[in-house]
Motif scaffolding. Structure first.
Motif, PDB file in Angstrom:
ATOM      1  N   GLY A 186       1.426  -0.924  -0.027  1.00  0.00           N
ATOM      2  CA  GLY A 186      -0.316  -0.075  -0.455  1.00  0.00           C
ATOM      3  C   GLY A 186       0.846   1.268   0.374  1.00  0.00           C
ATOM      4  N   ALA A 187       1.841   1.308   0.427  1.00  0.00           N
ATOM      5  CA  ALA A 187       2.807   2.400   1.039  1.00  0.00           C
ATOM      6  C   ALA A 187       3.417   2.816  -0.570  1.00  0.00           C
ATOM      7  CB  ALA A 187       4.083   2.439   1.606  1.00  0.00           C
ATOM      8  N   VAL A 188       4.033   1.978  -1.659  1.00  0.00           N
ATOM      9  CA  VAL A 188       4.333   1.679  -2.699  1.00  0.00           C
ATOM     10  C   VAL A 188       3.386   1.951  -3.754  1.00  0.00           C
ATOM     11  CG1 VAL A 188       5.403   0.211  -4.239  1.00  0.00           C
ATOM     12  CG2 VAL A 188       5.811   0.062  -2.298  1.00  0.00           C
ATOM     13  N   ALA A 189       1.573   1.739  -3.283  1.00  0.00           N
ATOM     14  CA  ALA A 189       1.284   1.471  -4.184  1.00  0.00           C
ATOM     15  C   ALA A 189       0.361   3.410  -3.796  1.00  0.00           C
ATOM     16  CB  ALA A 189      -0.382   1.024  -3.917  1.00  0.00           C
ATOM     17  N   LEU A 190       0.649   3.726  -2.846  1.00  0.00           N
ATOM     18  CA  LEU A 190      -0.004   5.644  -2.933  1.00  0.00           C
ATOM     19  C   LEU A 190       2.088   6.270  -3.394  1.00  0.00           C
ATOM     20  CD1 LEU A 190      -1.335   7.334  -1.417  1.00  0.00           C
ATOM     21  CD2 LEU A 190       0.262   6.944   0.846  1.00  0.00           C
ATOM     22  N   VAL A 191       2.021   6.007  -3.015  1.00  0.00           N
ATOM     23  CA  VAL A 191       3.810   6.420  -3.432  1.00  0.00           C
ATOM     24  C   VAL A 191       3.448   6.840  -5.557  1.00  0.00           C
ATOM     25  CG1 VAL A 191       6.035   6.963  -4.417  1.00  0.00           C
ATOM     26  CG2 VAL A 191       5.561   6.812  -1.704  1.00  0.00           C
ATOM     27  N   ALA A 192       2.945   5.278  -5.398  1.00  0.00           N
ATOM     28  CA  ALA A 192       3.247   5.449  -7.114  1.00  0.00           C
ATOM     29  C   ALA A 192       1.433   6.306  -7.273  1.00  0.00           C
ATOM     30  CB  ALA A 192       3.269   4.236  -8.014  1.00  0.00           C
ATOM     31  N   ALA A 193       0.601   5.939  -7.105  1.00  0.00           N
ATOM     32  CA  ALA A 193      -0.339   6.531  -7.727  1.00  0.00           C
ATOM     33  C   ALA A 193      -0.679   8.421  -7.399  1.00  0.00           C
ATOM     34  CB  ALA A 193      -1.424   6.276  -6.333  1.00  0.00           C
ATOM     35  N   LEU A 194       0.132   9.054  -5.846  1.00  0.00           N
ATOM     36  CA  LEU A 194       0.210  10.052  -6.509  1.00  0.00           C
ATOM     37  C   LEU A 194       0.969  10.317  -7.368  1.00  0.00           C
ATOM     38  CD1 LEU A 194       0.430  10.578  -2.364  1.00  0.00           C
ATOM     39  CD2 LEU A 194      -0.909  11.242  -3.985  1.00  0.00           C
ATOM     40  N   TYR A 195       2.352   9.879  -7.639  1.00  0.00           N
ATOM     41  CA  TYR A 195       3.459  10.589  -9.077  1.00  0.00           C
ATOM     42  C   TYR A 195       2.404   9.895 -10.415  1.00  0.00           C
ATOM     43  CZ  TYR A 195       7.225  10.735 -12.236  1.00  0.00           C
ATOM     44  OH  TYR A 195       7.620  10.775 -13.340  1.00  0.00           O
ATOM     45  N   ALA A 196       2.142   8.790 -10.269  1.00  0.00           N
ATOM     46  CA  ALA A 196       1.014   9.376 -11.551  1.00  0.00           C
ATOM     47  C   ALA A 196      -0.227  10.178 -11.714  1.00  0.00           C
ATOM     48  CB  ALA A 196       0.269   7.982 -11.656  1.00  0.00           C
ATOM     49  N   LEU A 197      -1.079  10.310 -10.760  1.00  0.00           N
ATOM     50  CA  LEU A 197      -1.624  11.869 -10.483  1.00  0.00           C
ATOM     51  C   LEU A 197      -0.958  13.438 -11.290  1.00  0.00           C
ATOM     52  CD1 LEU A 197      -4.478  10.422  -7.980  1.00  0.00           C
ATOM     53  CD2 LEU A 197      -4.377  11.314 -10.044  1.00  0.00           C
ATOM     54  N   CYS A 198      -0.051  13.476 -10.788  1.00  0.00           N
ATOM     55  CA  CYS A 198       0.696  14.850 -10.594  1.00  0.00           C
ATOM     56  C   CYS A 198       1.433  14.152 -12.231  1.00  0.00           C
ATOM     57  CB  CYS A 198       1.914  14.473 -10.117  1.00  0.00           C
ATOM     58  SG  CYS A 198       3.420  15.164 -10.530  1.00  0.00           S
ATOM     59  N   THR A 199       1.522  13.333 -12.438  1.00  0.00           N
ATOM     60  CA  THR A 199       2.715  13.418 -14.293  1.00  0.00           C
ATOM     61  C   THR A 199       1.123  13.263 -15.089  1.00  0.00           C
ATOM     62  OG1 THR A 199       2.194  10.830 -14.148  1.00  0.00           O
ATOM     63  CG2 THR A 199       4.402  12.470 -13.717  1.00  0.00           C
ATOM     64  N   GLY A 200      -0.008  13.195 -14.560  1.00  0.00           N
ATOM     65  CA  GLY A 200      -1.431  13.456 -15.856  1.00  0.00           C
ATOM     66  C   GLY A 200      -1.741  14.624 -15.443  1.00  0.00           C
ATOM     67  N   ALA A 201      -1.943  15.058 -14.515  1.00  0.00           N
ATOM     68  CA  ALA A 201      -1.808  16.988 -14.889  1.00  0.00           C
ATOM     69  C   ALA A 201      -1.110  17.503 -15.580  1.00  0.00           C
ATOM     70  CB  ALA A 201      -1.990  17.170 -13.304  1.00  0.00           C
ATOM     71  N   VAL A 202       0.270  16.750 -15.332  1.00  0.00           N
ATOM     72  CA  VAL A 202       1.273  17.993 -16.281  1.00  0.00           C
ATOM     73  C   VAL A 202       1.155  17.560 -17.705  1.00  0.00           C
ATOM     74  CG1 VAL A 202       4.245  17.251 -17.079  1.00  0.00           C
ATOM     75  CG2 VAL A 202       3.055  17.863 -14.563  1.00  0.00           C
ATOM     76  N   ARG A 203       0.395  16.287 -18.016  1.00  0.00           N
ATOM     77  CA  ARG A 203      -0.263  16.707 -19.127  1.00  0.00           C
ATOM     78  C   ARG A 203      -0.547  16.928 -20.436  1.00  0.00           C
ATOM     79  NH1 ARG A 203      -0.149  10.218 -22.140  1.00  0.00           N
ATOM     80  NH2 ARG A 203      -0.333  10.859 -24.576  1.00  0.00           N
ATOM     81  N   LEU A 204      -1.651  17.146 -19.020  1.00  0.00           N
ATOM     82  CA  LEU A 204      -3.012  18.255 -19.355  1.00  0.00           C
ATOM     83  C   LEU A 204      -2.311  19.375 -19.460  1.00  0.00           C
ATOM     84  CD1 LEU A 204      -6.174  16.668 -17.475  1.00  0.00           C
ATOM     85  CD2 LEU A 204      -5.583  16.020 -20.046  1.00  0.00           C
TER      86      LEU A 204
END
Length: 427
Positions: free
Chosen positions: A292-310
């Motif tokens: 869960g800790a690894v997934a949370l770190v990854a999910a936050l980064y994925a959300l961030c980069t998705g916003a960057v792409r937009l």
């Protein structure tokens, strides 16, 4: 001794005001972001092309055949020594140097060694040496083998890092000689079979410790220019900027960050109670916590980069484009969580290996206040370095009018990671 007793005590024992810690961290991030936006309008980093060549004499010494043979022999001898102690020595970490050698001297010691000397494990790696000796005995080129699938990337290394951190942080008895021998045997088998199939290049992608050392070495002032293999002195930012955008890079760095974060809260009373009273059982609950800790770190980064792409409007692969900015953050977490372990249990492991029976660990170099300050400074500095690395990449990739706006999701991510990291230390 508790080999896994990372840190100096419970989180609330750190003598540092939460208000000043958080205020200082946020101020450092905001000031860095604003200064970069105003003063840094063009990319300044040149990746692996940068660097001032070292004197030729040092280059010849570093690349000399006797030097490389000596370092490989040292790595192989150390591995044999640890293995023999795990097989024949007492199953007691107070009297057996094996667990301390793996968890402290190798895992934690690779951090300062890689920062000072570059990717040292590539030459010390005993499995690479065994593969080399086997190929020479068979008259085979060590590099010969099937081409590595491009999509494989660093995924095997990410899986290996996750397996090792599970052993260290979750398994019922991580300091057990049996547990360590099982892990090391499986690791050895996977690496040697992979190298036999794909050649020595397998270690570059799949050996967890080589990839771990190599990523940290991106922040070393020592590097090699790929074009001419010259040893150079360089800005750590140039080394970081040259990090290959390889599949699995994000997963590898997220395992480094997430596992260290889990280590930070796994000894909190509330989590200990949760794990011990879970109907799933201690090991299953702890495993889910680590994942869960690894997934949370990854999910936050994925959300961030998705916003960057937009915001950017044209960036096709933001996940890997900014993954290098997570490396200094991971380094800051590693220093914050493992500094005390290394400076106390490292010398103690050496004393046990030299024959001293159950020696007392040396007195800490820093008092509680000094350690707390170092931990907070490491986390904050790691995030500031990440902001700088992300900004330079942004002004290179984004249209001029969107370079600053495109970094806002990254700034939010850095603040979130900083808040989480400091909370694990002082909340």
């Amino acid at each position: 001794m508790s080999v896994l007793a990372h840190g100096i005590g419970a989180q609330h024992d750190l003598p540092l005001s939460p208000f000043y810690a958080f205020a200082g961290a946020f101020a450092a991030l905001f000031v860095s972001f604003l200064a970069l936006g105003l003063l840094w309008s063009a990319s300044r980093f040149r990746g692996d092309r940068a660097g001032r060549p070292l004197p030729s004499a040092l280059q010849r010494l570093a690349d000399a055949r006797p030097t490389r043979i000596a370092v490989r022999a040292l790595g192989l001898a150390a591995a044999l020594y640890v293995t023999l102690n795990l097989v024949l020595g007492p199953d007691d970490p107070d009297r057996n140097p094996g667990p301390g050698a793996v968890y402290v001297l190798l895992w934690v010691g690779l951090v300062p060694a890689s920062l000072l000397l570059g990717p040292v494990w590539r030459l010390l790696n005993p499995l690479r040496t065994v593969h080399l000796l086997g190929c020479r005995a068979l008259g085979r080129d060590p590099a010969a083998g099937r081409p590595l699938p491009a999509r494989l990337g660093l995924w095997p290394a990410a899986a290996g890092l996750l397996a090792f951190t599970w052993l260290e942080l979750v398994s019922p008895d991580p300091a057990s000689a049996t547990a360590l021998l099982v892990f090391l045997s499986l690791h050895t088998a996977v690496q040697l079979v992979g190298a036999a199939r794909y050649g020595a290049g397998w270690f570059d992608r799949a050996d967890a410790f080589e990839v771990y050392s190599g990523l940290l070495a991106r922040l070393s002032p020592l590097g090699r220019r790929p074009a001419d293999r010259r040893l150079v002195l360089r800005s750590p930012f140039n080394g970081l900027d040259g990090t290959p955008q390889t599949p699995g890079l994000v997963a590898t760095v997220c395992v480094m960050l997430g596992s260290t974060a889990y280590d930070g809260f796994s000894d909190s009373p509330s989590w200990i109670t949760t794990v011990q009273t879970s109907p799933l059982g201690r090991t299953t609950a702890a495993t889910l916590g680590l994942l869960g800790a690894v997934a949370l770190v990854a999910a936050l980064y994925a959300l961030c980069t998705g916003a960057v792409r937009l915001i950017s409007g044209r960036l096709s692969h933001p996940l890997t484009a900014f993954a290098h900015s997570l490396v200094p953050i991971a380094l800051g977490y590693l220093v914050a969580h493992y500094f005390t372990l290394f400076v106390t249990e490292g010398p103690r492991t050496v004393m046990v290996a030299s024959g001293t029976d159950n020696p007392a660990p040396p007195e800490p170099l820093l008092g509680p206040g000094g350690v707390a300050t170092l931990q907070v400074a490491a986390i904050v500095l790691g995030h500031v370095l990440g902001v700088i690395a992300a900004h330079d990449r942004s002004v290179r990739l984004f249209p001029p009018g969107r370079a600053v706006a495109g970094q806002l999701p990254l700034l939010v991510l850095m603040i979130t990671y900083t808040t989480g990291g400091l909370s694990l230390l002082i909340a």
